[in-house]
Design a protein around this motif. Sequence first.
Motif, PDB file in Angstrom:
ATOM      1  N   VAL A   1       0.774  -1.133  -0.077  1.00 19.85           N
ATOM      2  CA  VAL A   1      -0.111  -0.021  -0.009  1.00 19.85           C
ATOM      3  C   VAL A   1       0.993   1.176   0.298  1.00 19.85           C
ATOM      4  O   VAL A   1       1.852   1.239   0.723  1.00 19.85           O
ATOM      5  CB  VAL A   1      -0.936   0.023   1.129  1.00 19.85           C
ATOM      6  N   GLU A   2       0.364   2.015  -0.782  1.00 18.17           N
ATOM      7  CA  GLU A   2       1.253   3.493  -0.756  1.00 18.17           C
ATOM      8  C   GLU A   2       0.397   4.704  -0.901  1.00 18.17           C
ATOM      9  O   GLU A   2      -0.738   4.408  -1.764  1.00 18.17           O
ATOM     10  CB  GLU A   2       2.322   3.427  -1.560  1.00 18.17           C
TER      11      GLU A   2
ATOM     12  N   ARG B   1       0.469  -7.626  -5.123  1.00 21.06           N
ATOM     13  CA  ARG B   1      -0.753  -6.852  -5.269  1.00 21.06           C
ATOM     14  C   ARG B   1      -0.376  -5.323  -4.665  1.00 21.06           C
ATOM     15  O   ARG B   1      -0.135  -5.365  -3.462  1.00 21.06           O
ATOM     16  CB  ARG B   1      -2.066  -7.436  -4.732  1.00 21.06           C
ATOM     17  N   LEU B   2      -0.925  -4.360  -5.594  1.00 26.45           N
ATOM     18  CA  LEU B   2      -0.611  -3.008  -5.083  1.00 26.45           C
ATOM     19  C   LEU B   2      -2.043  -2.183  -4.913  1.00 26.45           C
ATOM     20  O   LEU B   2      -2.601  -1.997  -5.757  1.00 26.45           O
ATOM     21  CB  LEU B   2       0.296  -2.421  -5.927  1.00 26.45           C
ATOM     22  N   HIS B   3      -1.951  -1.420  -3.675  1.00 26.09           N
ATOM     23  CA  HIS B   3      -3.178  -0.535  -3.658  1.00 26.09           C
ATOM     24  C   HIS B   3      -2.524   0.851  -3.422  1.00 26.09           C
ATOM     25  O   HIS B   3      -1.896   0.991  -2.644  1.00 26.09           O
ATOM     26  CB  HIS B   3      -4.020  -1.029  -2.300  1.00 26.09           C
TER      27      HIS B   3
ATOM     28  N   ALA C   1      -4.070   5.655   3.171  1.00 23.84           N
ATOM     29  CA  ALA C   1      -3.182   4.564   3.212  1.00 23.84           C
ATOM     30  C   ALA C   1      -2.998   3.812   4.401  1.00 23.84           C
ATOM     31  O   ALA C   1      -2.942   2.670   4.587  1.00 23.84           O
ATOM     32  CB  ALA C   1      -1.802   5.034   2.765  1.00 23.84           C
ATOM     33  N   ARG C   2      -2.821   4.249   5.539  1.00 22.51           N
ATOM     34  CA  ARG C   2      -2.625   3.965   6.591  1.00 22.51           C
ATOM     35  C   ARG C   2      -3.951   2.895   7.198  1.00 22.51           C
ATOM     36  O   ARG C   2      -3.537   1.701   7.581  1.00 22.51           O
ATOM     37  CB  ARG C   2      -2.501   4.715   7.908  1.00 22.51           C
TER      38      ARG C   2
ATOM     39  N   GLU D   1      -6.227  -2.596   7.538  1.00 23.66           N
ATOM     40  CA  GLU D   1      -7.233  -3.613   7.434  1.00 23.66           C
ATOM     41  C   GLU D   1      -6.663  -4.638   6.444  1.00 23.66           C
ATOM     42  O   GLU D   1      -7.274  -5.777   6.816  1.00 23.66           O
ATOM     43  CB  GLU D   1      -8.420  -2.900   6.714  1.00 23.66           C
ATOM     44  N   MET D   2      -5.888  -4.554   5.479  1.00 21.30           N
ATOM     45  CA  MET D   2      -5.465  -5.797   4.653  1.00 21.30           C
ATOM     46  C   MET D   2      -4.354  -6.468   5.507  1.00 21.30           C
ATOM     47  O   MET D   2      -3.956  -7.279   4.785  1.00 21.30           O
ATOM     48  CB  MET D   2      -4.953  -4.933   3.349  1.00 21.30           C
TER      49      MET D   2
END
Length: 310
Positions: A66-67, A87-89, A133-134, A139-140
């Motif tokens: 995540v970013e 996987r990127l969010h 993002a935090r 959560e993920m």
Amino acid sequence: MPIDILSRIGGTTLLPLRRVVPANGARILLKIESENPTGSMKDRMALAMIEAAERDGRLKPGGNVVEYTGGSTGVSLAQVCAVKGYRLHIVTSDAFAREKLTHMRLLGAELTIIPSESGRMTEKLTKDMIEAARVIASEMGAFWTDQMRNTDQLAAYDRLADEIWEQTGGRIDAFVQSVGTAASLRGTGEALLRRDPKIALMAVEPAESAVLSGGPTGAHKIDGVGAGYVVPLWRPDLVDAIEPVSTAEATAMALRLAREEGLFAGTSTGGNITAALRLADRLGPGATIVTLMCDTGMKYLNSFAAAPAK
């Protein structure tokens, strides 16, 4: 070791500017970071952050990343994650170039879009993106690269400084770079100063939000720089000068760079060149200034579409 597109990161060209520079000013050399695979210097730091997390176990095979990003870091992370199978969010905003958002999606990133105030960068927008993002990372259970605080990226700029030193033969009087996360100025600057403590470092920030210079936070449209507050990686003790450059000045210089030098770059590069030219006048002939072409102008085609014809 297998060869992939990530092996093409770094090793970029250093070119002298010819036509936008003053006749009696210092020489300005431009590091063409648009030669990196996604067309941006951020390829360097994205790879460094991911590889550091792989080495110490923060990021497992097949994991999630995540970013928050204005786009260039996100595009670079999307490419790295695509190659490595993560996987990127991405948390981003409509304040940034549409081309970057499209590029991230095409490389497989999932996007959360935070609305902006009239398409401009502000302190509130930056902090809203960080908080989003935090929450997503928590959560993920994902690895959050957290570029505003991540010191793993500084190693990437050690290599950039090594390249600059080798390409100039150690003849460099000043390094100029715009401040977003502050990692590129800090990492490159620290490494150059280890080589020669006399090298001057100049930070560049948006004049509309000149917080590093002690001014009030404000809104601007220079992608990737000027978070609107003093960022965690900023080291004021390193720099010799802070040069505010307005969005209009940065845009005008980016267009000059394209039309007079044949180098098509974004507005952060326009800011770098504007500041470097001011410093070139002060240093005079015989001095050498290095600055960065942060990315390619192809990332900003729609933003530049309304620019006046020559």
